[in-house]
Design a protein around this motif. Structure first.
Motif, mmCIF file in Angstrom:
data_model
loop_
_atom_site.group_PDB
_atom_site.id
_atom_site.type_symbol
_atom_site.label_atom_id
_atom_site.label_comp_id
_atom_site.label_asym_id
_atom_site.label_seq_id
_atom_site.Cartn_x
_atom_site.Cartn_y
_atom_site.Cartn_z
ATOM 1 N N ARG A 20 0.900 -1.225 -0.037
ATOM 2 C CA ARG A 20 -0.006 0.006 0.032
ATOM 3 C C ARG A 20 0.751 1.257 0.085
ATOM 4 O O ARG A 20 1.670 1.347 0.920
ATOM 5 N N ARG A 58 -6.072 4.604 7.356
ATOM 6 C CA ARG A 58 -6.889 3.820 6.650
ATOM 7 C C ARG A 58 -6.279 2.517 6.074
ATOM 8 O O ARG A 58 -7.063 1.335 6.621
ATOM 9 N N ALA A 59 -5.013 2.460 5.964
ATOM 10 C CA ALA A 59 -4.508 0.987 5.606
ATOM 11 C C ALA A 59 -4.354 0.114 6.870
ATOM 12 O O ALA A 59 -4.880 -0.998 6.801
ATOM 13 N N ASN A 79 -6.398 0.053 9.358
ATOM 14 C CA ASN A 79 -7.907 -0.142 9.555
ATOM 15 C C ASN A 79 -8.303 -1.333 8.699
ATOM 16 O O ASN A 79 -9.071 -2.256 8.802
ATOM 17 N N ASP A 80 -7.971 -1.287 7.377
ATOM 18 C CA ASP A 80 -8.099 -2.181 6.498
ATOM 19 C C ASP A 80 -7.489 -3.309 6.702
ATOM 20 O O ASP A 80 -7.823 -4.515 6.321
ATOM 21 N N LEU A 81 -6.273 -3.612 7.414
ATOM 22 C CA LEU A 81 -5.389 -4.604 7.598
ATOM 23 C C LEU A 81 -5.559 -5.151 8.759
ATOM 24 O O LEU A 81 -4.641 -5.647 9.197
#
Length: 404
Positions: A354, A364-365, A367-369
């Motif tokens: 990312r 945000r990354a 939270n996505d991971l």
């Protein structure tokens, strides 16, 4: 040559003065090449700048020990942490010391004391007196020559051609480095396949049971080898990510541990609870663990499921993606990845890293991971991408052949 001798003499005076002020007799002996060999016989001398380059050289060292089991190996590094790493491996018939100063008399002394039969330089460690004083084959592995460094060498054109003319085998890190080395005088027919040595990295067997018990890997992210100007952004990213993941923890490892107090002040201003590795403080109950020590990066890679590779938010070209991939971490990075441009391009093309240029995008990354299965999958995919088409075995075989 006269200009180089002047410059290296100034550097030598600074290094020796610092060692003398510390009353560090061992460092003085190492720097002056007065460290008697620990075993008899002709040695192969391998020199790496520090931990990262030396860790990448482990497969090379293994190949040397297999092919020349009776030939002792001398390893030198510019840093104490690199020497400590080499010694920690406990490899038979291997001696590790701080690198001697590249003075003509010191280099000749080293060659004589250690009966050096061959010299192997890693990446950009092209020290003229060492290379010119070696009577045996000279090899350069993962040869790295940036455009800026090449311009400096052009000012020493005659010296560059003498030095590079002594190299019998070279493996360049990339096509640009190969082209610049050829223009400076390294004959093109002496190159093997291009190979970024970081692709050879093997995780070091480091483990701390207390630390392993203190961190949930899936709920921990690592900011690896951070520089000035990055910690404020990373602290803000952690604050933002905590809003959705209140149990998330950050291991923050500065590139230069001597900046520990400065980084601690940043964390204090951000209102984040933290403890410091250098102070022996417990990681329990804090949001950030400041890993302000040397030589422990393998520990931090293993403790975190996600890694932000630093040096990429400023103008430093970004650090290696090979090490976090080897430890199975999901990888985040900023926009400046010039040091490993081809590797990052392959990772981005495969969609397994990312690009996160700001605190908001990092948060945000993160939270996505959150899913550990996703973290592990991305880490495995990154490792596979970086391992593709790496001519490691061919280069190792050609090194052995060049030493015969």
């Amino acid at each position: 040559m006269l200009l180089y001798r002047l410059l290296i003499s100034i550097l030598a005076a600074v290094v020796l003065t610092r060692a003398a002020l510390r009353a560090d007799g061992r460092a003085l002996r190492d720097r002056l090449g007065r460290n008697a060999p620990q075993s008899e016989g002709a040695h192969i001398w391998l020199h790496a700048a520090s931990n990262g380059e030396l860790a990448s050289a482990r497969p090379v060292i293994a190949a040397l020990r297999a092919a020349y089991a009776q030939t002792p190996l001398l390893i030198t590094c510019n840093s104490e942490s690199g020497v400590a790493l080499a010694r920690s491996w406990g490899i038979d018939r291997v001696s590790a010391h701080l690198a001697p100063l590249d003075l003509s008399r010191v280099s000749r002394r080293m060659m004589k004391r250690w009966k050096v039969r061959a010299f192997i330089a890693m990446e950009s460690e092209l020290w003229p007196h060492r290379i010119l004083s070696c009577q045996g084959p000279v090899i350069v592995l993962g040869a790295r020559m940036s455009a800026g460094t090449a311009k400096s060498w052009v000012r020493l054109d005659r010296l560059a051609r003498r030095v590079l003319g002594r190299v019998v085998y070279a493996s360049a890190q990339d096509a640009g480095s190969r082209q610049r080395l050829v223009s400076l005088g390294l004959p093109e027919d002496r190159f093997g396949p291009d190979l970024n040595l970081k692709a050879l990295y093997l995780p070091s067997p480091m483990h701390d049971p207390a630390l392993a018990a203190a961190f949930d890997r899936a709920e921990t992210w690592l900011a690896a080898s951070t520089h000035e100007g990055e910690e404020d952004i990373l602290a803000k990213a952690h604050q933002l990510a905590l809003q959705k993941r209140p149990n998330l923890r950050l291991i923050l490892a500065p590139r230069h541990p001597g900046r520990g107090d400065e980084v601690a002040a940043i964390l204090t201003r951000a209102g984040l609870s933290f403890s410091r590795r250098s102070k022996g403080q417990s990681p329990e109950g804090v949001s950030v663990y400041l890993a302000d020590t040397l030589g422990e990066m393998p520990l931090w890679y293993d403790l975190a499921g996600v890694c932000f590779i630093a040096g990429s938010l400023t103008d430093r070209g970004g650090h290696t993606p090979f090490e976090p991939a080897a430890h199975g971490q999901a990888i985040l990075h900023g926009p400046d990845v010039a040091n490993f441009a081809d590797s990052y391009a392959a990772l981005q093309a495969a969609g397994v890293t990312r690009l996160t240029p700001s605190a908001d995008t990092i948060a945000r990354a993160l939270n996505d991971l959150a899913d550990p299965a996703v973290q592990a999958s991305l880490g495995a995919q990154a490792r596979a991408v970086l391992a593709a088409d790496v001519p490691a075995e061919q280069v190792l075989q050609e090194i052995i052949a060049a030493l015969r």
